[in-house]
Motif scaffolding. Structure first.
Motif, PDB file in Angstrom:
ATOM      1  N   LEU A  44       0.834  -1.211   0.000  1.00  0.00           N
ATOM      2  CA  LEU A  44       0.000   0.000   0.000  1.00  0.00           C
ATOM      3  C   LEU A  44       0.863   1.253   0.000  1.00  0.00           C
ATOM      4  O   LEU A  44       0.655   2.171  -0.807  1.00  0.00           O
ATOM      5  N   VAL A  45       1.841   1.301   0.891  1.00  0.00           N
ATOM      6  CA  VAL A  45       2.735   2.461   0.947  1.00  0.00           C
ATOM      7  C   VAL A  45       3.530   2.586  -0.350  1.00  0.00           C
ATOM      8  O   VAL A  45       3.745   3.696  -0.857  1.00  0.00           O
ATOM      9  N   THR A  46       3.951   1.466  -0.905  1.00  0.00           N
ATOM     10  CA  THR A  46       4.698   1.488  -2.164  1.00  0.00           C
ATOM     11  C   THR A  46       3.863   2.090  -3.287  1.00  0.00           C
ATOM     12  O   THR A  46       4.343   2.924  -4.072  1.00  0.00           O
ATOM     13  N   CYS A  47       2.596   1.687  -3.369  1.00  0.00           N
ATOM     14  CA  CYS A  47       1.712   2.249  -4.398  1.00  0.00           C
ATOM     15  C   CYS A  47       1.495   3.747  -4.191  1.00  0.00           C
ATOM     16  O   CYS A  47       1.473   4.521  -5.162  1.00  0.00           O
ATOM     17  N   LEU A  48       1.332   4.160  -2.946  1.00  0.00           N
ATOM     18  CA  LEU A  48       1.091   5.574  -2.661  1.00  0.00           C
ATOM     19  C   LEU A  48       2.320   6.426  -2.943  1.00  0.00           C
ATOM     20  O   LEU A  48       2.204   7.559  -3.428  1.00  0.00           O
ATOM     21  N   GLU A  49       3.501   5.892  -2.634  1.00  0.00           N
ATOM     22  CA  GLU A  49       4.719   6.687  -2.786  1.00  0.00           C
ATOM     23  C   GLU A  49       5.331   6.582  -4.182  1.00  0.00           C
ATOM     24  O   GLU A  49       5.882   7.560  -4.698  1.00  0.00           O
ATOM     25  N   GLN A  50       5.250   5.398  -4.793  1.00  0.00           N
ATOM     26  CA  GLN A  50       5.939   5.170  -6.061  1.00  0.00           C
ATOM     27  C   GLN A  50       5.005   5.139  -7.265  1.00  0.00           C
ATOM     28  O   GLN A  50       5.476   5.124  -8.399  1.00  0.00           O
ATOM     29  N   PRO A  52       1.059   3.582  -9.050  1.00  0.00           N
ATOM     30  CA  PRO A  52       0.434   2.275  -9.312  1.00  0.00           C
ATOM     31  C   PRO A  52       1.261   1.339 -10.185  1.00  0.00           C
ATOM     32  O   PRO A  52       1.263   0.135  -9.970  1.00  0.00           O
ATOM     33  N   ARG A  53       1.967   1.865 -11.170  1.00  0.00           N
ATOM     34  CA  ARG A  53       2.734   0.977 -12.051  1.00  0.00           C
ATOM     35  C   ARG A  53       3.846   0.283 -11.281  1.00  0.00           C
ATOM     36  O   ARG A  53       4.056  -0.929 -11.410  1.00  0.00           O
ATOM     37  N   PHE A  54       4.578   1.043 -10.471  1.00  0.00           N
ATOM     38  CA  PHE A  54       5.624   0.472  -9.625  1.00  0.00           C
ATOM     39  C   PHE A  54       5.006  -0.527  -8.652  1.00  0.00           C
ATOM     40  O   PHE A  54       5.527  -1.627  -8.443  1.00  0.00           O
ATOM     41  N   GLY A  55       3.856  -0.152  -8.055  1.00  0.00           N
ATOM     42  CA  GLY A  55       3.195  -1.027  -7.092  1.00  0.00           C
ATOM     43  C   GLY A  55       2.714  -2.321  -7.713  1.00  0.00           C
ATOM     44  O   GLY A  55       2.776  -3.385  -7.082  1.00  0.00           O
ATOM     45  N   ALA A  56       2.228  -2.256  -8.956  1.00  0.00           N
ATOM     46  CA  ALA A  56       1.775  -3.478  -9.636  1.00  0.00           C
ATOM     47  C   ALA A  56       2.935  -4.445  -9.846  1.00  0.00           C
ATOM     48  O   ALA A  56       2.801  -5.656  -9.632  1.00  0.00           O
ATOM     49  N   ARG A  57       4.085  -3.942 -10.246  1.00  0.00           N
ATOM     50  CA  ARG A  57       5.256  -4.806 -10.437  1.00  0.00           C
ATOM     51  C   ARG A  57       5.740  -5.369  -9.106  1.00  0.00           C
ATOM     52  O   ARG A  57       6.157  -6.527  -9.028  1.00  0.00           O
ATOM     53  N   ALA A  58       5.678  -4.542  -8.062  1.00  0.00           N
ATOM     54  CA  ALA A  58       6.088  -5.024  -6.738  1.00  0.00           C
ATOM     55  C   ALA A  58       5.148  -6.125  -6.256  1.00  0.00           C
ATOM     56  O   ALA A  58       5.590  -7.127  -5.684  1.00  0.00           O
ATOM     57  N   ALA A  59       3.843  -5.960  -6.472  1.00  0.00           N
ATOM     58  CA  ALA A  59       2.882  -6.981  -6.044  1.00  0.00           C
ATOM     59  C   ALA A  59       3.079  -8.277  -6.806  1.00  0.00           C
ATOM     60  O   ALA A  59       2.942  -9.375  -6.245  1.00  0.00           O
ATOM     61  N   THR A 167      15.764   2.682  -4.532  1.00  0.00           N
ATOM     62  CA  THR A 167      17.097   2.159  -4.825  1.00  0.00           C
ATOM     63  C   THR A 167      17.052   0.742  -5.376  1.00  0.00           C
ATOM     64  O   THR A 167      17.720   0.418  -6.367  1.00  0.00           O
ATOM     65  N   VAL A 168      16.267  -0.126  -4.736  1.00  0.00           N
ATOM     66  CA  VAL A 168      16.292  -1.550  -5.100  1.00  0.00           C
ATOM     67  C   VAL A 168      15.326  -1.894  -6.218  1.00  0.00           C
ATOM     68  O   VAL A 168      15.439  -2.973  -6.817  1.00  0.00           O
ATOM     69  N   GLY A 169      14.355  -1.035  -6.502  1.00  0.00           N
ATOM     70  CA  GLY A 169      13.423  -1.290  -7.590  1.00  0.00           C
ATOM     71  C   GLY A 169      12.231  -2.128  -7.172  1.00  0.00           C
ATOM     72  O   GLY A 169      12.197  -2.695  -6.078  1.00  0.00           O
ATOM     73  N   PRO A 170      11.222  -2.250  -8.064  1.00  0.00           N
ATOM     74  CA  PRO A 170       9.978  -2.938  -7.698  1.00  0.00           C
ATOM     75  C   PRO A 170      10.140  -4.434  -7.466  1.00  0.00           C
ATOM     76  O   PRO A 170       9.450  -5.005  -6.622  1.00  0.00           O
ATOM     77  N   SER A 171      11.040  -5.085  -8.200  1.00  0.00           N
ATOM     78  CA  SER A 171      11.174  -6.535  -8.057  1.00  0.00           C
ATOM     79  C   SER A 171      11.674  -6.912  -6.665  1.00  0.00           C
ATOM     80  O   SER A 171      11.087  -7.763  -5.991  1.00  0.00           O
ATOM     81  N   PHE A 172      12.746  -6.275  -6.221  1.00  0.00           N
ATOM     82  CA  PHE A 172      13.287  -6.610  -4.911  1.00  0.00           C
ATOM     83  C   PHE A 172      12.379  -6.103  -3.801  1.00  0.00           C
ATOM     84  O   PHE A 172      12.230  -6.755  -2.762  1.00  0.00           O
TER      85      PHE A 172
END
Length: 262
Positions: A44-50, A52-59, A167-172
């Motif tokens: 949730l925090v990742t999507c808010l800060e980075q 939706p596109r970054f958050g989708a890859r992280a999820a 720094t580490v990107g959505p995958s990590f």
């Protein structure tokens, strides 16, 4: 607002699940820590800060992180037969981090990741050490710092992962989101207080509960860019709870004939 989410949401969920586990026993505790009580706030925090596109890859990557979570439970459960909580935790963390580093290099579609999680959960249960047929569950005396310690450890993980996201990107970021902080604390305390049988009973609930966790990550991965963050997380949370309740009901129905025949 996001700082408050980092510091309060996940720690409060961990404390609430810990109290529920104490009230209803080890199997329930294991199922509860398999819910996205830490990974959910991180995503949730990742999507808010980075965004939706970054958050989708992280999820999507978080689905692969659930494979590492399943491996953690197996390694800890087997090590608990030969060593104390320190050795079990060290071995399980090393295995988890090694898998996380390897899986962070992979890119798989969300539905493929979902299938991989289900296969990993099934395999974990197949290789799990046998649970005792029956055991009188003890009621340990928990130290006063147990719940504050769980909350602080959870807050530290959420802040660390979400701060390092750039720094580490959505995958990590995604692979680390399900890192077993809450599971580690619960498993270590149960092993110290109730022994191997209690630890095995508790941790067996984690792979059994990964279906709901996987549904949560899958829905965030496929919906957040289309529905936006608030609507997606509302849908994912509702679906996760519905799946988890239905799965527990199905497991209890399967157990009834065995109890009747016994």
């Amino acid at each position: 607002m996001t700082l408050l989410l980092k510091l309060l949401l996940a720690p409060l969920l961990v404390v609430a699940s810990s109290l529920a586990g104490r009230r209803w026993g080890a199997p329930v505790a294991g199922t509860l820590v398999a819910l996205p009580i830490v990974a959910g706030p991180i995503l949730l925090v990742t999507c808010l800060e980075q965004g939706p596109r970054f958050g989708a890859r992280a999820a999507s990557s978080a689905l692969l992180g659930l494979v590492s979570l399943a491996a953690f439970t197996v390694v800890f459960a087997w090590c608990s037969r030969r060593t104390g909580w320190v050795g079990s935790l060290a071995a399980a963390w090393l295995a988890t981090l090694a898998l996380d580093l390897a899986l962070a290099r992979l890119t798989v579609p969300p539905f493929a990741g979902f299938a991989i999680v289900l296969a990993a959960a099934w395999l974990a249960l197949r290789v799990f050490p046998a649970a005792p047929a029956s055991s009188a569950e003890q009621s340990p005396s928990w130290p006063w710092w147990d719940l504050p310690g769980r909350a602080l450890a959870t807050a530290a993980l959420v802040v660390t992962v979400t701060t390092a996201a750039d720094t580490v990107g959505p995958s990590f970021t995604g692979v680390l989101a399900p890192f077993p902080i809450a599971t580690s604390v619960v498993a270590a305390f149960v092993l110290a207080q109730q022994g191997t049988d209690g630890a095995v009973q508790t941790l067996r609930g984690v792979p059994r509960g990964l279906l709901g966790f996987a549904v949560f990550c899958l829905l965030v991965a496929v919906l957040v860019e289309h529905l936006g963050t608030p609507a997606t997380f509302a849908v994912a949370l509702a679906a996760t709870l519905a799946v988890q309740l239905a799965w527990r009901w199905a497991l209890s129905r399967r157990a009834e004939p065995a109890l009747a025949s016994g």
